[in-house]
Every structure is written in C-alpha cells, then in structure tokens.
Design a protein around this motif. Structure first.
Motif, PDB file in Angstrom:
ATOM      1  N   THR A  97      12.207   6.745  -7.532  1.00 38.38           N
ATOM      2  CA  THR A  97      11.803   8.047  -6.677  1.00 38.38           C
ATOM      3  C   THR A  97      10.265   8.028  -7.101  1.00 38.38           C
ATOM      4  OG1 THR A  97      12.106   9.435  -9.050  1.00 38.38           O
ATOM      5  CG2 THR A  97      14.047   9.168  -7.394  1.00 38.38           C
ATOM      6  N   LEU A  98       9.607   8.873  -6.491  1.00 41.96           N
ATOM      7  CA  LEU A  98       8.164   9.435  -6.574  1.00 41.96           C
ATOM      8  C   LEU A  98       7.593   9.896  -7.890  1.00 41.96           C
ATOM      9  CD1 LEU A  98       7.243  10.714  -3.011  1.00 41.96           C
ATOM     10  CD2 LEU A  98       6.942   8.423  -3.727  1.00 41.96           C
ATOM     11  N   SER A  99       8.538  10.534  -8.282  1.00 46.07           N
ATOM     12  CA  SER A  99       8.451  11.353  -9.403  1.00 46.07           C
ATOM     13  C   SER A  99       8.491  10.356 -10.649  1.00 46.07           C
ATOM     14  CB  SER A  99       9.459  12.451  -9.633  1.00 46.07           C
ATOM     15  OG  SER A  99       9.516  13.209 -10.909  1.00 46.07           O
ATOM     16  N   GLU A 100       9.545   9.305 -10.578  1.00 48.73           N
ATOM     17  CA  GLU A 100       9.791   8.324 -11.658  1.00 48.73           C
ATOM     18  C   GLU A 100       8.644   7.459 -11.586  1.00 48.73           C
ATOM     19  OE1 GLU A 100      14.689   7.885 -12.237  1.00 48.73           O
ATOM     20  OE2 GLU A 100      13.547   7.117 -10.388  1.00 48.73           O
ATOM     21  N   VAL A 154       5.335   8.280 -10.681  1.00 54.35           N
ATOM     22  CA  VAL A 154       4.295   9.008 -11.050  1.00 54.35           C
ATOM     23  C   VAL A 154       4.428   8.865 -12.901  1.00 54.35           C
ATOM     24  CG1 VAL A 154       3.135  11.145 -11.669  1.00 54.35           C
ATOM     25  CG2 VAL A 154       3.868  10.439  -9.174  1.00 54.35           C
ATOM     26  N   ASP A 155       5.418   9.051 -13.347  1.00 56.06           N
ATOM     27  CA  ASP A 155       5.607   9.113 -14.759  1.00 56.06           C
ATOM     28  C   ASP A 155       5.399   7.530 -15.434  1.00 56.06           C
ATOM     29  OD1 ASP A 155       6.556  11.770 -14.826  1.00 56.06           O
ATOM     30  OD2 ASP A 155       8.516  11.160 -14.961  1.00 56.06           O
ATOM     31  N   GLN A 156       5.763   6.548 -14.425  1.00 58.91           N
ATOM     32  CA  GLN A 156       5.515   5.068 -15.014  1.00 58.91           C
ATOM     33  C   GLN A 156       3.815   4.914 -14.912  1.00 58.91           C
ATOM     34  OE1 GLN A 156       8.108   3.286 -11.880  1.00 58.91           O
ATOM     35  NE2 GLN A 156       8.656   1.876 -13.374  1.00 58.91           N
ATOM     36  N   VAL A 157       3.421   5.293 -14.046  1.00 59.17           N
ATOM     37  CA  VAL A 157       1.588   4.984 -13.766  1.00 59.17           C
ATOM     38  C   VAL A 157       1.050   6.122 -15.055  1.00 59.17           C
ATOM     39  CG1 VAL A 157      -0.277   5.353 -12.495  1.00 59.17           C
ATOM     40  CG2 VAL A 157       1.787   4.583 -11.454  1.00 59.17           C
ATOM     41  N   ALA A 158       1.621   7.293 -15.061  1.00 55.12           N
ATOM     42  CA  ALA A 158       0.907   8.056 -16.181  1.00 55.12           C
ATOM     43  C   ALA A 158       1.240   7.547 -17.533  1.00 55.12           C
ATOM     44  CB  ALA A 158       1.315   9.351 -15.974  1.00 55.12           C
ATOM     45  N   GLU A 159       2.463   7.031 -17.992  1.00 51.92           N
ATOM     46  CA  GLU A 159       2.703   6.609 -19.214  1.00 51.92           C
ATOM     47  C   GLU A 159       2.016   5.222 -19.389  1.00 51.92           C
ATOM     48  OE1 GLU A 159       6.581   5.265 -21.970  1.00 51.92           O
ATOM     49  OE2 GLU A 159       6.585   5.439 -19.649  1.00 51.92           O
ATOM     50  N   GLN A 160       1.765   4.254 -18.333  1.00 56.22           N
ATOM     51  CA  GLN A 160       0.882   3.034 -18.656  1.00 56.22           C
ATOM     52  C   GLN A 160      -0.510   3.451 -18.849  1.00 56.22           C
ATOM     53  OE1 GLN A 160       2.178   0.312 -19.361  1.00 56.22           O
ATOM     54  NE2 GLN A 160       0.201  -1.102 -19.120  1.00 56.22           N
TER      55      GLN A 160
END
Length: 238
Positions: free
Chosen positions: A83-86, A88-94
């Motif tokens: 999903t898009l939300s997931e 975004v979380d991946q990018v932000a966490e990295q």
C-alpha cells in the motif's frame, strides 16, 4: 564515473545541502533549488548526491504517487510494500535510519498534481533532509502547498553560467584546445547563461578547431560562424 566540473550552481547546491544536514534540531529540512532548463541544476544535483550519498530520483510527468514511491524505494534497494501508506513508512524509516538526504529532481511534475502531498508525508514521518529541484515555477507551486512550503530551510535560485563557468567548462572538456576569453565571453552573452547551450557550442568550437588544424582559437578566428541559441534558422527563400 563522469567528471563533474565545480561550477557556480554545483557549489551553491552542495553548500545548501551541507548546511541542511548540519541544521539544529527543530529546524525544517527542505532545500529548494529552481531555475530555467539548461542551467545545470541536474549536474549540481548529481554532484551533491555523490558527495552526500543521497538517494536520488528524477520525476516524470506520467508518475503517480505509487510510481514515485516505487522509484524512491528502488533507489534505496528496497522491495516496495503493498500500500501507499506502507511505502511512505518504508521511505521515511530509511531516511531516518540512514541519515542520508533524498534529492527529488524535476519536482514540478509532482507539485502540479495531488501527488505533491506525498512529499509532505515523507518529510513529516522522517524529519529528514529533502532537496527539491525544478523549474522556475516551483516556488509559486510550493506557495500553494502551505504544509510543504513552510518546511523550506533554504531557497537556492540557480544562476546563469558566468564567464568563469564557461572558462572552467571549456578547459575541463577540451584541455588541449586554448579558447580565448573574447570568444568565451561572446558565447556566454549569446546563450544568456544557458549551460547546456554552452556545452553544445563548445563542441562546435572544438570541431571547427580540428577542421582548421589549430590548437588555439579566438573570436577573430571564429568570425561570423555564429552560435547555436536554440532558435530555428530562418527559412531560405529562392
């Protein structure tokens, strides 16, 4: 690796990105550089990306939010979530874990669409350093997106190529050819500081010098050959 000449816009963006990475806690982390096409913004971005090991994506007009996030994750060598939300979380966490900046080139293609909000989501979730690069309309486009606009730490307007830039580029590209300053100054005036057209015309000068079998060339030798300025030649009449 291609050698990048340290021209004016290269130094301006590299300096702004360095300041953003060293900013005190609590300050926003967006750097925005903008200007006409052909002024060397992408070259500056490439240098900054190499210098700071930044993640880098070049946007396309056809991209959706999903396409943009997939491109970022591909540069991060990560498999996109469903999903898009997931994503975004991946990018932000990295970004948070690595401390590396994200450079988004041709950002006008995102700002002109609803996809622009994805940048705000990434920044809010990561509090990282984002560099947005685009054409002249980028500041006015950002002004319509207050949640993103008020997170800008530094604006970096691209500068037209100076005579010093033209001289450096000529020397770096054709070190065996001596091009006189009067010829370089005439070129710089004709193309109005467009670095891409400087490069095209320097190639023409180099080709002509080879045809003349000379290793030095000035304005008098160049004569009335003129410059490529992007304008189509006038139609010949019988």
């Amino acid at each position: 690796m291609k050698k990048i000449v340290p021209l004016t816009n290269v130094g301006l963006l590299a300096g702004a990105l360095d300041r953003a990475l060293q900013r005190p806690v609590g300050l926003p982390g967006l750097v925005v550089t903008y200007g006409p096409s052909g002024w060397g913004k992408s070259v500056a971005a490439e240098f900054a990306a190499n210098l700071h090991r930044a993640y880098y994506v070049e946007c396309r007009d056809t991209w959706s939010k999903k396409a943009f996030l997939q491109a970022v994750l591909r540069d991060m060598a990560m498999i996109p979530a469903r999903t898009l939300s997931e994503m975004v979380d991946q990018v932000a966490e990295q970004l948070s874990l690595s401390g590396r900046p994200l450079i988004v080139d041709d950002v006008q293609y995102l700002l002109d669409k609803a996809a622009a909000n994805i940048l705000t989501d990434i920044y809010n979730a990561s509090q990282g350093t984002l560099v947005l690069i685009g054409e002249e309309r980028v500041p006015s486009s950002l002004a319509k997106l207050e949640r993103l606009h008020n997170r800008v730490l530094e604006w970096v307007p691209a500068q037209p190529a100076s005579l010093g830039d033209v001289r450096q580029l000529a020397h770096a590209t054709y070190p065996d050819l001596q091009i006189a300053d009067d010829l370089l100054a005439d070129l710089q005036r004709a193309v109005r500081g467009c670095l891409r057209r400087v490069a095209v015309n320097l190639y023409r000068v180099h080709t002509e010098a080879q045809a003349l079998c000379v290793d030095a060339i000035d304005l008098a030798t160049w004569g009335k050959r003129g410059w490529f300025t992007g304008e189509a030649p006038a139609r010949r009449t019988a």
